[in-house]
Design a protein around this motif. Structure first.
Motif, mmCIF file in Angstrom:
data_model
loop_
_atom_site.group_PDB
_atom_site.id
_atom_site.type_symbol
_atom_site.label_atom_id
_atom_site.label_comp_id
_atom_site.label_asym_id
_atom_site.label_seq_id
_atom_site.Cartn_x
_atom_site.Cartn_y
_atom_site.Cartn_z
ATOM 1 N N TYR A 156 -6.599 66.243 -97.248
ATOM 2 C CA TYR A 156 -6.846 64.954 -97.897
ATOM 3 C C TYR A 156 -8.345 64.705 -97.898
ATOM 4 O O TYR A 156 -8.986 64.709 -96.840
ATOM 5 C CB TYR A 156 -6.104 63.874 -97.116
ATOM 6 C CG TYR A 156 -6.172 62.461 -97.665
ATOM 7 C CD1 TYR A 156 -5.604 62.133 -98.888
ATOM 8 C CD2 TYR A 156 -6.763 61.444 -96.928
ATOM 9 C CE1 TYR A 156 -5.632 60.834 -99.361
ATOM 10 C CE2 TYR A 156 -6.796 60.137 -97.396
ATOM 11 C CZ TYR A 156 -6.233 59.829 -98.607
ATOM 12 O OH TYR A 156 -6.248 58.544 -99.077
ATOM 13 N N PHE A 157 -8.939 64.498 -99.077
ATOM 14 C CA PHE A 157 -10.388 64.356 -99.175
ATOM 15 C C PHE A 157 -10.712 63.151 -100.058
ATOM 16 O O PHE A 157 -10.610 63.220 -101.290
ATOM 17 C CB PHE A 157 -11.002 65.619 -99.772
ATOM 18 C CG PHE A 157 -12.506 65.684 -99.692
ATOM 19 C CD1 PHE A 157 -13.129 66.358 -98.661
ATOM 20 C CD2 PHE A 157 -13.303 65.076 -100.658
ATOM 21 C CE1 PHE A 157 -14.522 66.434 -98.586
ATOM 22 C CE2 PHE A 157 -14.676 65.127 -100.601
ATOM 23 C CZ PHE A 157 -15.292 65.813 -99.561
ATOM 24 N N VAL A 158 -11.085 62.042 -99.431
ATOM 25 C CA VAL A 158 -11.486 60.836 -100.163
ATOM 26 C C VAL A 158 -12.765 60.311 -99.519
ATOM 27 O O VAL A 158 -13.252 60.870 -98.530
ATOM 28 C CB VAL A 158 -10.384 59.759 -100.133
ATOM 29 C CG1 VAL A 158 -9.110 60.261 -100.796
ATOM 30 C CG2 VAL A 158 -10.089 59.301 -98.708
ATOM 31 N N ARG A 199 -11.756 64.946 -94.056
ATOM 32 C CA ARG A 199 -12.692 65.603 -94.979
ATOM 33 C C ARG A 199 -13.182 66.922 -94.382
ATOM 34 O O ARG A 199 -13.218 67.957 -95.063
ATOM 35 C CB ARG A 199 -13.884 64.682 -95.263
ATOM 36 C CG ARG A 199 -13.573 63.513 -96.173
ATOM 37 C CD ARG A 199 -14.680 62.478 -96.127
ATOM 38 N NE ARG A 199 -15.953 63.004 -96.581
ATOM 39 C CZ ARG A 199 -16.434 62.887 -97.812
ATOM 40 N NH1 ARG A 199 -15.723 62.274 -98.738
ATOM 41 N NH2 ARG A 199 -17.624 63.358 -98.131
ATOM 42 N N ALA A 256 -7.471 64.982 -103.526
ATOM 43 C CA ALA A 256 -8.762 64.300 -103.442
ATOM 44 C C ALA A 256 -8.879 63.201 -104.477
ATOM 45 O O ALA A 256 -8.208 63.208 -105.513
ATOM 46 C CB ALA A 256 -9.898 65.308 -103.631
ATOM 47 N N ALA A 266 -14.503 63.984 -104.644
ATOM 48 C CA ALA A 266 -14.658 65.437 -104.756
ATOM 49 C C ALA A 266 -15.843 65.839 -105.614
ATOM 50 O O ALA A 266 -16.314 66.981 -105.518
ATOM 51 C CB ALA A 266 -13.380 66.056 -105.319
#
Length: 664
Positions: free
Chosen positions: A91-93, A126, A143, A147
């Motif tokens: 999960y990439f925010v 991240r 994301a 990103a």
């Protein structure tokens, strides 16, 4: 470090159904013949995520899934994590719960310093995503638009990894020095992520990407004698191991030799910019820039880090002026797959980030708050983003013009719902007497224990219509964009329970509004031109009634616009396909069931929330807010445990708002 042999392993008790098998076959075939762009036109409730999971499982490539907000991204993250439990799903925010960017308003001579509250959990996630991408090929990263924002050179980041092995010869001094160089800080009091402690021959390392475990190294002279993995909270031994990999504790890790050279380059740029300001007679700007930059340089030289280090990313990466930044996309293998979910929204978001960021930073540079190289700490522009793509699948119930143009108006269709539910019937009625007609329709739906959505074109009309209906005795509420998560959740809960029979708003397309009790959607001024009444918006709004077997949409209009005709034709087309499938497979459509126990907030939490604004003493108010936070956090964990991820994400937003209120 990279492991080449992992395969995706899709685990589900369900098999592809409806037109999912055909969609999967077509998408995989398109990828195999190197189609750069494909569109999956999937109606609401047809299982687009499951289809994409099957595609990923078959092509076996690293995959980026882009979603247009954190809530949707979290929902997709948990769905993919459930489908691929043995693979890496990340999960990439944005790693901020609250973020006010640095800015300057010349007309008011007002400088606004960056104000941010970093979320350590998001920061860990991240880092976990970056670690997975450079070590595993069986990785899915869900994301947000984060990103496309600047990140560190993935080569430098990967070079900062190091392994520690049982019986390895390494001096304690060298080990601690390497930890500091890779972003770890010494902390003998608290076992916080990204910290280490050293007492005698015992060194403890808490990885930057998790708060649940830490490593304990037992040294004898210059030899690692034992490696234990401990529970961070209790200190209990979880496991003993022979090898551990220590990943960087921060997203920006610069080797000492490169850092020294970067500092010299920053000094050179500072001298050139100061000369420019002095020559132009801009002495105030020169003083600002010199004071700020020299402070940052001292921090970089002493600690290898400074607040706002991202503004020096171009110098730290040794990029030329104007050269695009490294982003998360650079961490993927070259043959990676990109899924753009809700593409009709996400593509526009990608396009808009660059210009907004550029305008704000240009002002900061012009007035001496930042060096010109800060302009290159930025998101990718549209051309840069698409130049980095290998293959893209756009998914949406209403694909946008951009993605359809990329595919020459060709798309893979997924219309059939395995549940048998049909798209709602659409009726067109005259605007004369429309309010009385809506009131009568609300009464009919109330008799069947069903609910109604009404959309208007303006906020003023929504407010006036709400007041009028309340005077007529209709139980109605107004939902608008300024409502906080808690207030919005309360209204939706009350709608489901029958406290309200109708909700009125301008835009009812937001997440969390697919409620099975809603069987009627009324669209006022359906024939007017504009964003909220184009074909795409009309189709999306129509979908709000697609979870109830009695779904009906009424367009109130005096003429039938082209957008209305397109929406009606497309909805009827989808109904025809679904009806044929139901007859062939002997399926009787049924309304989706969702118990009232599944409401976003329990009555207990809502009652406490209502008290907060009536309490006068600050101390008592903070106690009540904390009580509500604790209650909601319990509900959030329970929702996640029950795989109700949309609810869990909404509850997380509610906790963030309450914490801001408590600390404000």
């Amino acid at each position: 470090m990279f492991k080449q042999n992992q395969k995706f392993e899709l685990i589900s008790k369900h098999q592809p159904a409806g037109d999912q098998p055909k969609a999967i076959e077509q998408l995989v075939a398109g990828l195999q013949v190197n189609k750069k762009h494909q569109v999956l036109l999937g109606a609401t409730g047809t299982g687009k995520t499951f289809t994409i999971a099957n595609v990923i499982n078959q092509v076996n490539r690293q995959t980026l899934v882009l979603a247009h907000n954190k809530t949707l991204a979290m929902q997709l993250y948990y769905e993919f994590k459930e489908l691929f439990p043995n693979n890496r799903v990340e999960y990439f925010v944005s790693n901020f719960d609250f973020f006010q960017p640095e800015a300057y308003i010349p007309s008011k001579d007002l400088y606004i310093d960056k104000d941010a509250r970093q979320n350590i959990e998001l920061d860990m996630m991240r880092l976990s995503a970056m670690n997975a991408l450079v070590t595993r090929n069986d990785t899915i990263v869900v994301a947000s638009v984060a990103a496309i924002y600047a990140s560190q050179n993935p080569v430098d980041y990967a070079d900062a990894f190091f392994e520690l092995n049982l019986n390895q010869q390494i001096s304690k001094r060298d080990l601690l020095s390497f930890l500091v160089q890779t972003g770890y800080t010494r902390n003998e009091i608290e076992n916080a992520p990204g910290t280490f402690s050293a007492k005698g021959d015992i060194i403890k390392i808490v990885p930057g990407w998790t708060a649940n475990m830490m490593f304990r190294l037992s040294m004898f002279d210059n030899e690692i004698e034992m490696i234990d993995i401990l529970d961070t909270l209790t200190g209990a031994v979880i496991n003993k191991t022979r090898t551990i990999t220590v990943y960087p504790a921060q997203a920006y890790v610069t080797p000492k030799d490169k850092l020294k050279k970067a500092i010299q380059n920053i000094k050179k740029e500072l001298d050139e910019r100061l000369h420019y300001f002095v020559e132009k007679g801009l002495l105030l700007e020169a003083e600002r820039l010199e004071q700020r930059t020299k402070y940052d340089l001292e921090s970089l030289a002493e600690f290898g880090f400074t607040s706002g280090i991202e503004n020096y990313s171009a110098q730290l990466d040794f990029r030329e002026p104007g050269q695009r930044p490294y982003t998360l996309l650079d961490y993927f293998q070259k043959d990676f797959l990109t899924i753009i979910d809700e593409s009709h929204i996400m593509v526009s978001q990608i396009k808009g980030m660059y210009n907004t960021d550029r305008s704000r930073k240009t002002t900061l540079v012009d007035y001496g708050f930042r060096l010109p190289s800060a302009l290159d700490n930025r998101p990718l522009n549209q051309d840069e983003f698409f130049s980095l793509q290998n293959q893209i699948i756009y998914t949406s119930a209403t694909p946008g013009d951009f993605e359809l143009e990329k595919t020459n108006n060709q798309f893979v269709q997924q219309i059939i719902r395995p549940t048998g539910l049909l798209d709602p019937i659409i009726e067109v009625r005259k605007s004369v007497g429309q309010i009385e007609d809506i009131i009568a329709e609300i009464a009919k739906r109330k008799a069947n224990n069903e609910r109604v959505f009404v959309t208007t074109l303006t906020i003023r009309m929504s407010e006036d219509l709400t007041n009028y209906m309340q005077e007529r005795g209709v139980k109605v509420a107004y939902l608008h964009s300024e409502l906080k998560t808690l207030e919005r959740s309360e209204i939706l809960n009350d709608l489901r329970k029958g406290v309200y029979d109708c909700i009125i708003g301008v835009n009812l397309l937001r997440e969390g509004l697919d409620l099975p009790e809603v069987s009627l959607v009324c669209i006022l001024d359906a024939d007017k031109q504009g964003f909220l009444r184009n074909a795409r918006s009309l189709i999306q709004t129509t979908g709000r009634a697609a979870r109830n077997v009695n779904g009906l949409v009424i367009f109130y209009a005096d003429t039938i616009s082209d957008a209305m005709k397109q929406a009606i034709d497309e909805t009827n087309r989808r109904r025809t396909i679904q009806e044929a499938y139901n007859i062939e497979n002997n399926i009787t459509p049924k309304t989706i069931t969702k118990s009232l126990a599944d409401t976003v907030l329990t009555d207990k939490a809502l009652k406490i929330m209502k008290k907060i604004n009536t309490v006068k003493t600050v101390k008592t108010k903070k106690e009540l807010i904390q009580q509500t936070i604790d209650q909601i956090r319990t509900e959030m964990l329970q929702a996640a445990k029950e795989l109700d991820f949309e609810t869990a994400a909404t509850l997380r937003d509610a906790i963030i708002e309450l914490e801001q209120q408590k600390n404000g």
